[in-house]
Design an enzyme around this catalytic site. Structure first.
Site, PDB file in Angstrom:
ATOM      1  CB  THR A  97      -0.907  -0.028   1.248  1.00 26.57           C
ATOM      2  OG1 THR A  97      -1.812  -1.131   1.117  1.00 26.57           O
ATOM      3  CG2 THR A  97      -1.718   1.251   1.403  1.00 26.57           C
ATOM      4  N   GLY A 131       0.963   4.979   5.571  1.00 29.52           N
ATOM      5  CA  GLY A 131      -0.330   4.956   4.868  1.00 29.52           C
ATOM      6  C   GLY A 131      -1.415   4.269   5.683  1.00 29.52           C
ATOM      7  CE  LYS A 153       9.429   7.170   1.193  1.00 31.98           C
ATOM      8  NZ  LYS A 153       8.584   6.198   0.568  1.00 31.98           N
ATOM      9  N   GLY A 174       6.075  -0.722  -0.399  1.00 33.81           N
ATOM     10  CA  GLY A 174       6.898   0.462  -0.150  1.00 33.81           C
ATOM     11  C   GLY A 174       7.332   0.516   1.297  1.00 33.81           C
ATOM     12  CD  GLU A 227       1.631  -1.587   4.350  1.00 31.09           C
ATOM     13  OE1 GLU A 227       1.465  -0.876   3.356  1.00 31.09           O
ATOM     14  OE2 GLU A 227       2.197  -1.175   5.379  1.00 31.09           O
ATOM     15  CE  LYS A 246       5.242  -1.899   4.676  1.00 38.60           C
ATOM     16  NZ  LYS A 246       4.829  -0.803   3.757  1.00 38.60           N
TER      17      LYS A 246
HETATM   18  C1  5RP Z   1       1.553   2.133   4.097  1.00 41.04           C
HETATM   19  C2  5RP Z   1       3.026   2.038   4.040  1.00 41.04           C
HETATM   20  C3  5RP Z   1       3.698   2.589   2.826  1.00 41.04           C
HETATM   21  O1  5RP Z   1       4.399   1.578   2.202  1.00 41.04           O
HETATM   22  C4  5RP Z   1       4.635   3.680   3.241  1.00 41.04           C
HETATM   23  O2  5RP Z   1       3.892   4.654   3.964  1.00 41.04           O
HETATM   24  C5  5RP Z   1       5.311   4.330   2.042  1.00 41.04           C
HETATM   25  O3  5RP Z   1       4.371   5.023   1.284  1.00 41.04           O
HETATM   26  P1  5RP Z   1       4.797   5.835  -0.005  1.00 41.04           P
HETATM   27  O4  5RP Z   1       5.246   4.843  -1.019  1.00 41.04           O
HETATM   28  O5  5RP Z   1       3.527   6.556  -0.407  1.00 41.04           O
HETATM   29  O6  5RP Z   1       5.882   6.799   0.401  1.00 41.04           O
HETATM   30  O7  5RP Z   1       3.680   1.526   4.908  1.00 41.04           O
HETATM   31  O8  5RP Z   1       1.060   1.691   5.333  1.00 41.04           O
END
Ligand code: 5RP
Length: 262
Positions: free
Chosen positions: A33, A105, A129, A90, A111, A102
């Site tokens: 996600t 999101g 990151k 991600g 996840e 993580k």
């Molecule tokens: C969602 C996550 C995402 O993988 C993480 O927040 C990275 O998001 P993005 O690719 O939009 O930077 O852990 O729960």
């Protein structure tokens, strides 16, 4: 067309495009996600629609499920398949051990379950990151709504005795209401600034009543694919101890970019 994508989106696309090369016919794939994972889902959709790739995906959120359906990736559930060949997701931060933060999101629970149920986890990320020490990104902790204020107090008290630099736990909001996860829980974002011992922190947090799961992913990620805005990608395999450099051709994504911009 790629000129209209921001450098960060180009980096995310590059990582995602290279990562889907690991997906083989017949695989069951965990679909992460977030904005980077969304590129991966779009790339998989294109491979399914145009190259006849036969896969099934297990989404880690309702958002990802909606996107997967939209782009034509067939879906199944973890209940049905029980085990996956590969998860691609991600991350908010990763360190040299490929330990992750993580949950930015809000999907960390599904996840983590999906990653733990996979033979292999590949993380896709842009260079921003990567960190020497985890913790600049606030650590998300999923908490049961019942008595969340008590759980927060217990967490803050516990953090005072641990190797972290901050102790504040903020309730994640969605406008003027609490943010609720797909499971109906709330999220506390811990402003730790620096995490000295992620393994200890993860164990201790998960013992606090009311905590469902925390956003530290330890010993789960096998490979990180780091994308750059100019199409360069770096693949680090923690098990094999290898680093590989490659390049993604943006021309291959023209149809995808056009679909998104239209
Ligand atoms: C969602 C996550 C995402 O993988 C993480 O927040 C990275 O998001 P993005 O690719 O939009 O930077 O852990 O729960």
């Amino acid at each position: 067309m790629t000129g209209q994508l921001s450098p960060i989106d180009r980096a995310k696309y590059a990582a995602a495009r290279r990562a889907v090369d690991f997906v083989e016919d017949g695989m069951c794939v965990g679909l992460g996600t977030g904005s980077t994972a969304a590129w991966m889902v779009r790339c998989l959709g294109e491979l399914v629609r145009e190259d006849g790739l036969r896969i099934t995906g297990v989404p880690t959120s309702r958002r990802t499920a909606d996107l997967a359906r939209q782009v034509g990736v067939p879906l199944t559930t973890l209940e049905d398949v029980k085990w996956l060949d590969l998860t691609i997701d991600g991350t908010d931060e990763f360190d040299a051990d490929l330990t992750l933060i993580k949950g930015g999101g809000g999907a960390l629970l599904q996840e983590k379950i999906v990653a733990a149920a996979s033979d292999q986890m590949i993380v896709i990320a842009d260079k921003a990151k990567e960190v020497a020490t985890l913790g600049a990104f606030p650590l998300p902790v999923e908490v049961i709504p019942f008595g969340w204020q008590t759980t927060r107090a217990l967490i803050e008290e516990t953090l005072a005795g641990l190797d972290v630099m901050g102790h504040d736990a903020a309730l994640r909001m969605n406008g003027d209401k609490p943010f609720y996860t797909d499971e109906g829980n709330v999220i506390l974002d811990l402003a730790l600034r620096s995490i000295g011992n992620p393994r200890q922190l993860s164990l201790v947090l998960n013992q606090i009543p009311g905590v469902v799961e925390n956003g530290l992913f330890i010993d789960l990620c096998d490979i990180v694919v780091i994308g750059h805005g100019d199409g360069r990608v770096e693949l680090r395999d923690i098990g094999a101890g290898t680093v590989e450099h490659d390049r993604v051709d943006f021309a291959e994504g023209e149809n995808l970019f056009r679909d998104i911009m239209d």
